[in-house]
Write an enzyme that holds these catalytic residues in place. Structure first.
Site, PDB file in Angstrom:
ATOM      1  N   SER A   1      44.441  44.014  39.202  1.00 56.40           N
ATOM      2  CA  SER A   1      43.298  44.895  38.992  1.00 56.40           C
ATOM      3  C   SER A   1      43.691  46.046  38.039  1.00 56.40           C
ATOM      4  O   SER A   1      44.260  45.785  36.977  1.00 56.40           O
ATOM      5  CB  SER A   1      42.815  45.400  40.353  1.00 56.40           C
ATOM      6  OG  SER A   1      41.520  45.873  40.274  1.00 56.40           O
TER       7      SER A   1
ATOM      8  N   ASP B   1      35.956  35.985  41.108  1.00 54.17           N
ATOM      9  CA  ASP B   1      36.157  37.430  41.068  1.00 54.17           C
ATOM     10  C   ASP B   1      35.181  38.088  40.100  1.00 54.17           C
ATOM     11  O   ASP B   1      35.175  37.776  38.914  1.00 54.17           O
ATOM     12  CB  ASP B   1      37.603  37.699  40.619  1.00 54.17           C
ATOM     13  CG  ASP B   1      37.956  39.176  40.626  1.00 54.17           C
ATOM     14  OD1 ASP B   1      37.164  39.976  41.161  1.00 54.17           O
ATOM     15  OD2 ASP B   1      39.029  39.506  40.095  1.00 54.17           O
TER      16      ASP B   1
ATOM     17  N   HIS C   1      39.836  38.028  43.788  1.00 50.72           N
ATOM     18  CA  HIS C   1      40.549  39.106  43.089  1.00 50.72           C
ATOM     19  C   HIS C   1      42.067  38.956  43.268  1.00 50.72           C
ATOM     20  O   HIS C   1      42.568  39.034  44.375  1.00 50.72           O
ATOM     21  CB  HIS C   1      40.053  40.434  43.666  1.00 50.72           C
ATOM     22  CG  HIS C   1      40.223  41.625  42.770  1.00 50.72           C
ATOM     23  ND1 HIS C   1      39.971  41.599  41.415  1.00 50.72           N
ATOM     24  CD2 HIS C   1      40.593  42.898  43.049  1.00 50.72           C
ATOM     25  CE1 HIS C   1      40.194  42.802  40.905  1.00 50.72           C
ATOM     26  NE2 HIS C   1      40.576  43.611  41.876  1.00 50.72           N
TER      27      HIS C   1
END
Ligand code: NAG
Ligand code: NAG
Ligand code: NAG
Ligand code: NAG
Ligand code: NAG
Length: 494
Positions: free
Chosen positions: A172, A428, A453
């Site tokens: 991320s 995601d 994710h």
């Protein structure tokens, strides 16, 4: 938005207190809870420069930056260093949810370090004053990267690892940082695994509708009726709100207090939308304790709940409860403590970490994502650059610079970079904000079908889809190659 921001300040401070008493119900606390800390990591502190770019500022001293380290798998002095570029939370949270890195370290004889990002967890440059103005001003991407560059350099010396190649890892925003480390400090970092790193959308190169459209698609792909039921429920809520039937809304949604304004309804819509966002992001095939507790396959569970009988409002409440009442101890939904509206419409979490992330979303990180009830199933909730400016100047006295990330970190003109893996899971909603196509023989995009994710960073699990097993194999091979090349450059005998 502007009315909201004054409220937000108070609410944020309130929540900090609430959080400490209620680690389980305070959802998205981004703190480790109920999980055994991996005994293999030792927690340490590094004496870090507060301000890397001004010798004559309030930051002319040092602060204690936390990191976790294990030498358990390391071929001392020879094996590579695997360095996790910590992101917006307590570093343990990432260490405990990134088992792939230690699994790979065991295969490749690596030293593993997880570094905590400044202003998060226990790495507060000015202690409790860190979130005041102007102290918050030293929270920037550039300072964080410099922290990691300095920490890697000094720890390598201390550990007699100067000839050991360094590979950075991140998921991320942490994945964005790992990309930036390779771009900015290729003298220090030989390669990067950037998992689910939305480097394009956060640099203003995305479609503002993309995120909530992709959240919606996850639910629609279980069955289109699921998406329609969600849209139908929000429609019923809107009608009740239009008739100011606030007591009915309170009872339908088990709210602690009846709503009394359009602002309260906006907050309720935001809280509900955030539950879907989190289930889409964290749609793993087994139950997890990351950013809260999730059942296995939460999107399927949500759709089952949304389609359970014809009472759509009650279904919507029960669906939100999957997220906010995971531990089963919530007595009612408190609109302003379970969810905070901030400069990130996908959620900032709660507590101090949420303040730091809000500030980053107000300065360098662009997150102007909107829902519109056309390309997605949610009520129309615009968040434009001018909404962002208004909010950020009121909350933090800053004006965002939407182009700055793009200018300094190459935008989408990445083809002359090297040794970066961009992995993304098809489930995601962040995926389409990142690099999806391979750009050269050493800038490799990997798609993980059925992956949420940064699933690839998680430890192996019996429920893993074959796609992630194969992605991890590709990643392991590429990293082994980079390590080999870098050992030659560093003059290590092979
Ligand atoms: C730098 O640090 C010294 C010693 O801690 C302090 O006295 C001085 O005021 C600091 N400089 C600035 C510009 O804050
Ligand atoms: C469906 O509704 C029934 C009756 O209200 C309830 O007992 C059951 O737990 C619900 N199932 C799901 C998946 O929410
Ligand atoms: C939370 O879950 C518990 C246990 O299932 C239930 O008794 C309670 O009513 C739920 N709270 C809300 C607000 O839905
Ligand atoms: C979404 O759009 C539909 C179709 O135009 C409309 O009937 C509904 O009220 C809208 N829902 C919300 C929450 O605005
Ligand atoms: C990954 O999937 C995206 C979206 O479906 C597609 O555009 C892209 O070409 C795929 N990339 C790779 C490396 O297969």
């Amino acid at each position: 938005m502007s009315k909201m921001s004054a409220l937000l300040v108070t609410v944020t401070l309130l929540c900090v207190q609430v959080l400490h008493g209620l680690p389980h119900t305070a959802f998205q606390s981004k703190k480790p809870h109920g999980v055994n800390r991996e005994p293999q990591f030792t927690e340490k502190y590094f004496s870090q420069t507060v301000d890397h770019f001004n010798f004559n500022s309030m930051g002319n001293g040092t602060f204690s930056q936390r990191y976790l380290i294990t030498e358990k798998y390391w071929k001392k002095g020879h094996g590579p260093v695997f360095f996790y570029t910590g992101n917006e939370g307590d570093v343990w949270e990432f260490a405990l949810n990134s088992g792939f890195i230690t699994e790979l370290a065991a295969q490749q004889g690596a030293l593993v370090i997880f570094a905590e990002h400044r202003y998060y967890g226990k790495s507060l440059p000015f202690g409790k004053d860190s979130f005041k103005i102007p102290q918050i001003g030293l929270l920037t991407v550039e300072q964080a990267l410099a922290d990691y560059a300095v920490m890697i350099t000094e720890l390598k010396q201390q550990l007699a690892a100067t000839q050991c190649p360094v590979i950075v890892f991140g998921g991320s925003y942490g994945g964005m940082l790992s990309v930036y480390m390779r771009l900015k400090y290729p003298n220090i970092v030989a390669g990067a695994l950037a998992a689910s790193a939305p480097i394009l959308s956060t640099a203003g190169m995305g479609d503002p509708r993309q995120f909530f459209r992709d959240v919606t698609d996850d639910f629609a792909s279980v069955t289109p009726e699921c998406r329609d039921a969600v849209r139908g429920a929000f429609h019923q809520l809107k009608e009740l709100a239009e008739h100011q039937d606030y007591s009915r809304i309170q009872s339908e949604f088990s709210l602690c207090k009846p709503p009394s304004s359009a602002q309260d309804i906006h907050q309720l819509n935001g809280l509900l939308r955030n539950a879907f966002t989190l289930m889409a992001m964290l749609d793993y095939p087994y139950s997890t304790h990351f950013m809260g507790n999730m059942p296995a396959n939460p999107v399927k569970v949500a759709c089952k709940t949304m389609l359970n009988g014809s009472d759509l409002l009650s279904n919507l409440r029960n669906t939100a409860a999957i997220v906010y009442n995971a531990t089963g101890v919530l007595t009612c939904f408190d609109l302003y403590s379970l969810y905070l509206e901030c400069a990130d419409p996908t959620g900032c979490g709660l507590g101090f970490d949420s303040m730091a992330w809000d500030y980053q979303a107000c300065t360098e990180i662009n997150l102007c994502y909107e829902s519109n009830n056309v390309t997605d199933m949610f009520p129309s909730m615009p968040f434009t650059e001018s909404d962002r400016e208004r909010y950020c100047s009121k909350r933090w006295s800053v004006v965002p610079r939407p182009d700055w990330l793009k200018i300094q970190f190459w935008g989408d003109a990445l083809s002359t970079a090297s040794n970066i893996i961009f992995s993304n899971g098809d489930l995601d909603p962040w995926a389409n904000g990142g690099v999806r196509k391979t750009l050269s023989s050493s800038l490799i995009a990997i798609n993980i079908s059925e992956g949420a994710h940064h699933l690839d960073l998680r430890g192996s699990n019996d429920a893993d889809p074959v796609s992630v097993i194969s992605a991890r194999k590709t990643e392991a091979d590429l990293i082994a190659q980079w390590v080999k090349m870098e050992k030659i450059r560093l003059g290590q005998s092979l």
